[in-house]
Motif scaffolding. Structure first.
Motif, mmCIF file in Angstrom:
data_model
loop_
_atom_site.group_PDB
_atom_site.id
_atom_site.type_symbol
_atom_site.label_atom_id
_atom_site.label_comp_id
_atom_site.label_asym_id
_atom_site.label_seq_id
_atom_site.Cartn_x
_atom_site.Cartn_y
_atom_site.Cartn_z
ATOM 1 N N UNK A 202 47.630 106.970 54.435
ATOM 2 C CA UNK A 202 46.409 106.668 53.689
ATOM 3 C C UNK A 202 45.298 106.345 54.686
ATOM 4 N N UNK A 203 44.094 106.899 54.503
ATOM 5 C CA UNK A 203 43.039 106.718 55.510
ATOM 6 C C UNK A 203 42.584 105.277 55.713
ATOM 7 N N UNK A 204 42.839 104.393 54.755
ATOM 8 C CA UNK A 204 42.380 103.007 54.881
ATOM 9 C C UNK A 204 43.519 101.998 54.982
ATOM 10 N N UNK A 205 44.593 102.196 54.235
ATOM 11 C CA UNK A 205 45.685 101.219 54.245
ATOM 12 C C UNK A 205 46.747 101.556 55.281
ATOM 13 N N UNK A 206 46.834 102.830 55.664
ATOM 14 C CA UNK A 206 47.859 103.254 56.612
ATOM 15 C C UNK A 206 49.209 103.520 55.980
ATOM 16 N N UNK A 207 49.386 103.214 54.699
ATOM 17 C CA UNK A 207 50.668 103.472 54.035
ATOM 18 C C UNK A 207 50.890 104.971 53.871
ATOM 19 N N UNK A 208 52.129 105.400 54.027
ATOM 20 C CA UNK A 208 52.428 106.814 53.865
ATOM 21 C C UNK A 208 52.431 107.183 52.381
ATOM 22 N N UNK A 209 51.851 108.338 52.094
ATOM 23 C CA UNK A 209 51.680 108.824 50.727
ATOM 24 C C UNK A 209 52.289 110.222 50.643
ATOM 25 N N UNK A 210 53.065 110.488 49.593
ATOM 26 C CA UNK A 210 53.549 111.848 49.348
ATOM 27 C C UNK A 210 52.506 112.513 48.459
ATOM 28 N N UNK A 211 51.613 113.275 49.091
ATOM 29 C CA UNK A 211 50.352 113.671 48.464
ATOM 30 C C UNK A 211 50.481 115.031 47.787
ATOM 31 N N UNK A 212 51.001 115.012 46.558
ATOM 32 C CA UNK A 212 51.156 116.232 45.769
ATOM 33 C C UNK A 212 50.775 115.938 44.330
ATOM 34 N N UNK A 213 50.382 116.968 43.599
ATOM 35 C CA UNK A 213 50.145 116.823 42.169
ATOM 36 C C UNK A 213 50.475 118.131 41.472
ATOM 37 N N UNK A 214 51.019 117.994 40.277
ATOM 38 C CA UNK A 214 51.386 119.160 39.478
ATOM 39 C C UNK A 214 50.168 120.019 39.155
ATOM 40 N N UNK A 215 49.002 119.388 39.055
ATOM 41 C CA UNK A 215 47.800 120.124 38.689
ATOM 42 C C UNK A 215 47.222 120.966 39.802
ATOM 43 N N UNK A 216 47.255 120.468 41.030
ATOM 44 C CA UNK A 216 46.537 121.135 42.120
ATOM 45 C C UNK A 216 47.413 121.639 43.258
ATOM 46 N N UNK A 217 48.615 121.106 43.449
ATOM 47 C CA UNK A 217 49.442 121.518 44.578
ATOM 48 C C UNK A 217 50.193 122.799 44.229
ATOM 49 N N UNK A 218 49.973 123.841 45.017
ATOM 50 C CA UNK A 218 50.532 125.153 44.699
ATOM 51 C C UNK A 218 51.758 125.495 45.537
ATOM 52 N N UNK A 219 51.811 125.044 46.796
ATOM 53 C CA UNK A 219 52.926 125.387 47.673
ATOM 54 C C UNK A 219 53.198 124.260 48.665
ATOM 55 N N UNK A 220 54.439 124.214 49.119
ATOM 56 C CA UNK A 220 54.812 123.419 50.289
ATOM 57 C C UNK A 220 55.348 124.396 51.326
#
Length: 297
Positions: A202-220
Motif C-alpha cells: 500500500x503506498x501509504x501504510x506499507x501493508x501488502x495488498x492482493x490487488x485484484x477485482x472481479x470487475x476490472x482484473x482480466x489476467x494474472x
C-alpha cells in the motif's frame, strides 16, 4: 481559536464499528485537526462512517480537498452539472439533460483501478436514500492477503495483474447506433489496460495488498509471460468475490442513512453497490482524491 479547536477535538468521537472500520460522531468538516484525525483513522481502519454531516456538493468537494486532490471522473456523463469533480449516481429520470448515471458500481472494483494511478480515498454522501436494500459491500484486500492460504500466496508472488474497464464500461448516449468495434477501440485507446504487481505494498501504510477485482482484473501473468486464469479464479474465490450470496467471511456490508458520509481507503478496499430492487429514488454524490501527503504525523 486554539481553545475552540480543542473543544472541537474533544467533541469528536471515533469508535469501532464492529470488526470493520470506525464510526465518527461530532465531526467538524472545517476543523484541520478533525480532518487530520479522521484521515489517520481511515488509513488505519480502512473506512469511516461519519454521522450527522449533511454536505452540499461544494462543501463535499471542499472537504475532500482537505484530504487530497479531487479529480473529475474521466467520463463526463457522471459529472455534477456545476462541479465536474463531483460524481453523481442517480436513478432519477430528469429528462434529456439527465444528471448522473443509474446503478453504478454493481460489481467488485476499486475506483480507477483500470488507470495507471488508482485513487487513494473515496468520499460518498448519500443524498436520497431508499427505505430498504441500501448499502455498499466491501472486501479488505490487505486483510485478504494476510489470510490467503500460504501455498496460494507463494504461487501469486512475483506475478502481475492486468486491469481494464472494458467489461463494465457503461454505454454513453452518444454511443447509441455506433458499431460496437468503434466503441471498444475507443475504450482501448482512451483507457488502455494497466498492469501492476498482483501483490504490492500500500503506498501509504506499507501493508501488502492482493490487488485484484472481479470487475476490472482480466489476467494474472507469470514473470515469463504465462497467463494464469486458474490463479485469478482462485484469488477471486479466496477473497469472496465469487460469492453471490455475500455470506463469505471477507465481505462486509456497510449501511448508511441520510446525513451520513462514507470515507474509505480506495487502495485497500474493493466495493460493490447494493442497489434497491424497488422503484424508490436513490441519489449519491462521490468525490475521489489523489493523496500525495499520506498519513498525517
Amino acid at each position: 481559536m486554539s481553545d475552540q479547536l480543542t473543544m472541537q477535538r474533544t467533541a469528536m468521537r471515533i469508535g469501532p464499528q464492529g470488526d470493520f472500520g470506525v464510526v465518527v460522531e461530532g465531526f467538524d468538516p472545517t476543523s484541520t485537526d478533525d480532518v487530520r484525525e479522521v484521515k489517520r483513522a481511515v488509513y488505519r481502519e480502512r473506512i469511516a462512517l461519519v454521522k450527522g454531516v449533511e454536505l452540499e456538493p461544494r462543501q463535499l468537494l471542499a472537504l475532500a480537498g482537505a484530504f487530497g486532490t479531487p479529480v473529475p471522473y474521466y467520463e463526463p456523463i457522471y459529472h455534477h452539472p456545476d462541479l465536474p469533480e463531483v460524481f453523481v449516481s442517480s436513478n432519477i429520470d430528469s429528462g434529456p439533460q439527465r444528471i448522473g448515471v443509474p446503478k453504478t458500481g454493481k460489481f467488485w472494483h476499486s475506483d480507477y483501478q483500470f488507470m495507471p494511478r488508482p485513487f487513494d480515498l473515496t468520499f460518498i454522501q448519500p443524498k436520497v436514500v431508499p427505505t430498504r436494500d441500501r448499502g455498499t459491500y466491501f472486501i479488505d484486500l490487505a486483510r485478504a492477503h494476510d489470510e490467503l492460504d500460504p501455498a496460494l500466496r507463494r504461487a501469486v508472488a512475483g506475478t502481475t495483474a492486468t486491469h481494464s474497464v472494458r467489461r463494465y464500461f457503461k454505454i454513453r448516449p452518444d454511443d447509441v447506433y455506433r458499431p460496437i468495434h468503434e466503441v471498444l477501440d475507443e475504450i482501448d485507446a482512451r483507457t488502455p489496460p494497466v498492469t501492476l504487481p498482483t501483490i504490492h505494498a500500500h503506498p501509504h501504510t506499507g501493508r501488502e495488498v492482493v490487488y485484484i477485482s472481479e470487475g476490472f482484473t482480466t489476467t494474472i501473468t507469470e514473470p515469463d509471460g504465462t497467463e494464469r486464469p486458474d490463479l485469478l479464479r482462485e484469488l477471486f474465490a479466496a477473497t469472496g468475490q465469487l460469492d453471490d450470496t455475500f455470506e463469505h467471511p471477507a465481505i462486509r456490508l456497510q449501511t448508511f442513512e441520510a446525513g451520513d458520509l462514507l470515507i474509505w481507503d480506495n487502495r485497500s478496499l474493493i466495493h460493490r453497490a447494493l442497489h434497491t430492487t424497488t422503484p424508490e429514488p436513490a441519489v449519491s454524490h462521490r468525490v475521489t482524491v489523489f493523496d500525495d501527503a499520506g498519513i498525517p504525523a
